[in-house]
Scaffold this active site. Structure first.
Site, PDB file in Angstrom:
ATOM      1  N   ASP A  33       0.642  -1.788  -0.055  1.00 59.78           N
ATOM      2  CA  ASP A  33       0.148   0.042  -0.125  1.00 59.78           C
ATOM      3  C   ASP A  33       0.868   1.064  -0.045  1.00 59.78           C
ATOM      4  OD1 ASP A  33       0.759   0.204   2.640  1.00 59.78           O
ATOM      5  OD2 ASP A  33      -1.237   0.506   3.583  1.00 59.78           O
ATOM      6  N   ASP A 168      -5.123  -0.097   5.266  1.00 61.07           N
ATOM      7  CA  ASP A 168      -5.919  -0.865   6.854  1.00 61.07           C
ATOM      8  C   ASP A 168      -7.172   0.096   7.202  1.00 61.07           C
ATOM      9  OD1 ASP A 168      -4.237  -2.388   6.898  1.00 61.07           O
ATOM     10  OD2 ASP A 168      -3.517  -1.156   8.843  1.00 61.07           O
TER      11      ASP A 168
END
Ligand code: GLA
Length: 383
Positions: A33, A168
């Site tokens: 990410d 997240d």
């Protein structure tokens, strides 16, 4: 900028409102990410809950039931370094929401939940999103998912000292029940795919806790940035490891050196595996999914060096269980949880075997959980 009308009267209201945010389980796409890559998470119905009531002053007071701790800060206070770590997440969310123009008012928060803290299931993003939802609701303001997830990611980067990516926060803010989310961490485009009825996901906590500001997490992010700056010497178009393929990487092996080459190889190969896993899920190809999950773990262990002894014991143990099609560590690593993709009919026997065999290794009952693919953070009515 926020949508909706400001309703400051709510903030001082004595009515307690309840918010919760799930934990995130990443099926595949680990340490991609913050390299502008792809991730494929889902959420599970283990929650951080926040009960919030307005305060008439400009202060946030918070009690953590799990940590048996409490704290207080004044909104607009930037001296976050004197706070316990858990409170910096909350103060960070408040500070970033204010920067976004949300007119926060005082609140008393009671925080609880059943998510293991520091277990690789995104307890920090869950706390951030549950708190952000509470602050926004008390202010009578809503934000779109991209802004909300970014605000919470910035809270973690600027205030908790973790140079995390957006996976997240995006998963917890925008997940859908029963589905996995393919997120392009550069464009923030999402595609959802249903999780097959024939599979279950079993998560086991290794019992080894991490604190990402102190673990090797920030070191890995820094290594990736270093690799990008070296790759830019050969190709100025490279903005992130997302922009590189295996051939380009191999051509620059000597420029990178062994360690940075292996770090970059993990990220580049993991992006490919993540896209392939989305297709495997869409096509119901569970054999392919299992192979990708196992390859992801091997790469995290051998190239990215983020596994540890207890995680390896769980990987070996679950590999020997009938019905497990693949296992891997989840989250930042250096401890935390292992996810096993299991044929649904074998779920009970796999859980039993982990409880017994891993229990014998660690000398107490391990924490094992079957994932339920829950939706996003929001307000709820307690039963
Ligand atoms: C932690 C971070 C995420 C992500 C994972 C590794 O959970 O918060 O942003 O980088 O580690 O994939």
């Amino acid at each position: 900028m926020p949508n909706g009308s400001h309703n400051n009267e709510n903030a001082a209201s004595a009515v307690t409102r309840h918010f919760r945010a799930p934990g995130r389980i990443n099926i595949i796409g680990e340490h991609t990410d913050y390299n502008d890559g792809f991730v494929l998470p889902t959420n599970t119905a283990l929650y951080t809950t926040v009960s919030a009531v307005g305060r008439a002053d400009y202060c946030i007071s918070a009690t953590s039931e799990a940590l048996r701790d409490r704290g207080k800060f004044r909104l607009g206070n930037n001296k976050l370094s004197t706070m316990p770590q858990w409170l910096t997440y909350i103060a960070g969310v408040a500070a970033e929401l204010e920067k976004e123009g949300v007119p926060l008012t005082g609140a008393a928060l009671d925080i609880d939940g059943d998510l293991p803290i520091g277990g690789g299931l995104s307890s920090s993003a869950s706390l951030e999103l549950a708190t952000a939802r509470a602050f926004m609701a008390l202010a009578g303001v809503d934000l779109d998912i991209d802004t909300l997830a970014t605000v919470c990611q910035l809270a973690e980067i600027h205030h908790a000292g973790v140079n995390c990516g957006i996976m997240d926060q995006y998963s917890v803010a925008g997940g859908k029940p029963g589905a996995a989310m393919l997120l392009d961490c550069r464009s923030l485009e999402t595609k959802f795919v249903a999780l097959p009825d024939t599979l279950s996901m079993v998560v086991t906590d290794s019992g080894v806790k991490h604190q990402h500001p102190e673990s090797g997490y920030n070191d890995r992010a820094a290594e990736c940035m270093k690799a990008v700056s070296l790759l830019q010497q050969a190709n100025s178009g490279v903005r992130a490891l997302r922009d590189v393929n295996t051939d380009q990487l191999d051509a620059e092996k000597s420029r990178l050196g062994n360690v940075l080459y292996r770090r970059a190889r993990h990220v580049v190969s993991e992006n490919t595996r993540t896209l392939a896993a989305y297709s495997a899920l869409a096509e119901g190809d569970v054999i392919a999914l299992g192979a990708l999950v196992r390859a992801s773990h091997d790469s995290l262990r051998d190239d990215y060096d983020v596994s540890c002894k207890s995680i390896e014991m769980l990987i070996e143990l679950t590999a020997g269980c009938d019905g497990v099609i693949g296992s891997r560590m989840v989250g930042g690593g250096f401890g935390g949880c292992v996810l096993s993709i299991v044929e649904k009919k074998a779920t009970e026997s796999v859980v039993k075997r982990i409880r017994t065999d891993y229990g014998n290794i660690i000398g107490c009952e391990p924490w094992v959980h079957v994932v339920s693919a829950a939706g996003a953070a929001g307000e709820f009515e307690p039963e």
